[in-house]
Design a protein around this motif. Structure first.
Motif, PDB file in Angstrom:
ATOM      1  N   UNK A  64       1.606  -1.142   0.134  1.00 32.52           N
ATOM      2  CA  UNK A  64      -0.036  -0.121  -0.113  1.00 32.52           C
ATOM      3  C   UNK A  64       1.113   1.211  -0.071  1.00 32.52           C
ATOM      4  N   UNK A  65       0.213   2.057  -0.934  1.00 33.57           N
ATOM      5  CA  UNK A  65       2.027   3.168  -1.047  1.00 33.57           C
ATOM      6  C   UNK A  65       2.424   3.204  -1.938  1.00 33.57           C
ATOM      7  N   UNK A  71      19.083   4.896  -4.341  1.00 33.10           N
ATOM      8  CA  UNK A  71      20.939   4.425  -4.284  1.00 33.10           C
ATOM      9  C   UNK A  71      21.807   5.303  -4.805  1.00 33.10           C
ATOM     10  N   UNK A  72      23.375   5.028  -4.386  1.00 32.01           N
ATOM     11  CA  UNK A  72      24.472   5.735  -4.363  1.00 32.01           C
ATOM     12  C   UNK A  72      24.538   6.519  -6.384  1.00 32.01           C
ATOM     13  N   UNK A  73      23.669   5.772  -6.955  1.00 34.11           N
ATOM     14  CA  UNK A  73      23.388   6.267  -8.936  1.00 34.11           C
ATOM     15  C   UNK A  73      21.918   6.230  -9.176  1.00 34.11           C
ATOM     16  N   UNK A  74      21.026   6.645  -8.392  1.00 35.40           N
ATOM     17  CA  UNK A  74      19.997   6.268  -8.946  1.00 35.40           C
ATOM     18  C   UNK A  74      18.684   5.626  -7.725  1.00 35.40           C
ATOM     19  N   UNK A  75      17.739   5.984  -8.241  1.00 37.01           N
ATOM     20  CA  UNK A  75      16.715   5.150  -7.311  1.00 37.01           C
ATOM     21  C   UNK A  75      15.359   5.019  -8.215  1.00 37.01           C
ATOM     22  N   UNK A  76      14.831   3.964  -7.150  1.00 37.10           N
ATOM     23  CA  UNK A  76      13.337   3.012  -8.132  1.00 37.10           C
ATOM     24  C   UNK A  76      12.731   3.543  -7.173  1.00 37.10           C
ATOM     25  N   UNK A  77      11.081   3.822  -7.880  1.00 36.71           N
ATOM     26  CA  UNK A  77      10.321   4.274  -6.951  1.00 36.71           C
ATOM     27  C   UNK A  77       9.161   3.325  -6.924  1.00 36.71           C
ATOM     28  N   UNK A  78       8.792   2.390  -6.175  1.00 36.98           N
ATOM     29  CA  UNK A  78       7.482   1.693  -6.115  1.00 36.98           C
ATOM     30  C   UNK A  78       5.955   1.888  -5.774  1.00 36.98           C
ATOM     31  N   UNK A  79       4.958   1.513  -6.596  1.00 39.69           N
ATOM     32  CA  UNK A  79       3.482   1.545  -6.087  1.00 39.69           C
ATOM     33  C   UNK A  79       3.415   0.626  -5.827  1.00 39.69           C
ATOM     34  N   UNK A  80       2.263   0.111  -5.053  1.00 42.32           N
ATOM     35  CA  UNK A  80       1.110  -1.112  -4.895  1.00 42.32           C
ATOM     36  C   UNK A  80       1.219  -1.501  -5.521  1.00 42.32           C
ATOM     37  N   UNK A  81       1.199  -3.040  -4.883  1.00 40.48           N
ATOM     38  CA  UNK A  81       1.837  -4.238  -6.370  1.00 40.48           C
ATOM     39  C   UNK A  81       2.886  -4.156  -7.458  1.00 40.48           C
ATOM     40  N   UNK A  82       3.810  -2.988  -6.715  1.00 40.89           N
ATOM     41  CA  UNK A  82       5.201  -3.199  -7.527  1.00 40.89           C
ATOM     42  C   UNK A  82       6.083  -3.690  -6.344  1.00 40.89           C
TER      43      UNK A  82
END
Ligand code: NI
Length: 128
Positions: A64-65, A71-82
């Protein structure tokens, strides 16, 4: 207390029910084990700390949410179900602007802050 399941009850483990049992942020609770792996629910909000896990990958599943993992060289964006698998040894810092509920999958004994002792460090084998 062990929450070992009496399989003859054949009862589902319900995320919503389990999440209603606690409110503290960044404090993971074990809901199941598979072989040597644990499934841990957590509610998160704001910043965690930079850390890594030298000996294991770590799975984040967002229930949920929304969750951002820096990360030191980037980022990952997650939403519910990922979900996302963080490779062992890779520094990461979870962040959530609003409260999010996540499911972690990792070997029994993994400490939430890795080798970094901090005010965010929590006991790693608390069952609900
Ligand atoms: Ni981690």
């Amino acid at each position: 207390m062990s929450a070992a399941i009496n399989l003859r009850e054949y009862r589902a483990i319900n995320f919503t029910d389990k999440l209603s049992l606690f409110s503290e942020h960044w404090s993971q609770r074990v809901i199941a084990e598979m072989n040597d792996y644990q499934f841990k629910l957590a509610k998160v909000k704001g910043d965690f700390i930079w850390h890594d896990h030298a000996d294991t990958d770590e799975v984040f599943i967002v229930i949920d949410g929304r969750l951002r993992i820096d990360f030191r060289d980037g980022a990952v964006h997650l939403k519910a179900g990922e979900m996302f698998v963080i490779p062992k040894g890779v520094e990461h810092k979870p962040y959530s602007e609003e409260e999010a509920s996540i499911l972690l999958v990792e070997p029994r004994g993994v400490v939430n802050t890795g080798a970094e002792e901090s005010e965010r460090t929590r006991a790693n084998d608390v069952w609900i």
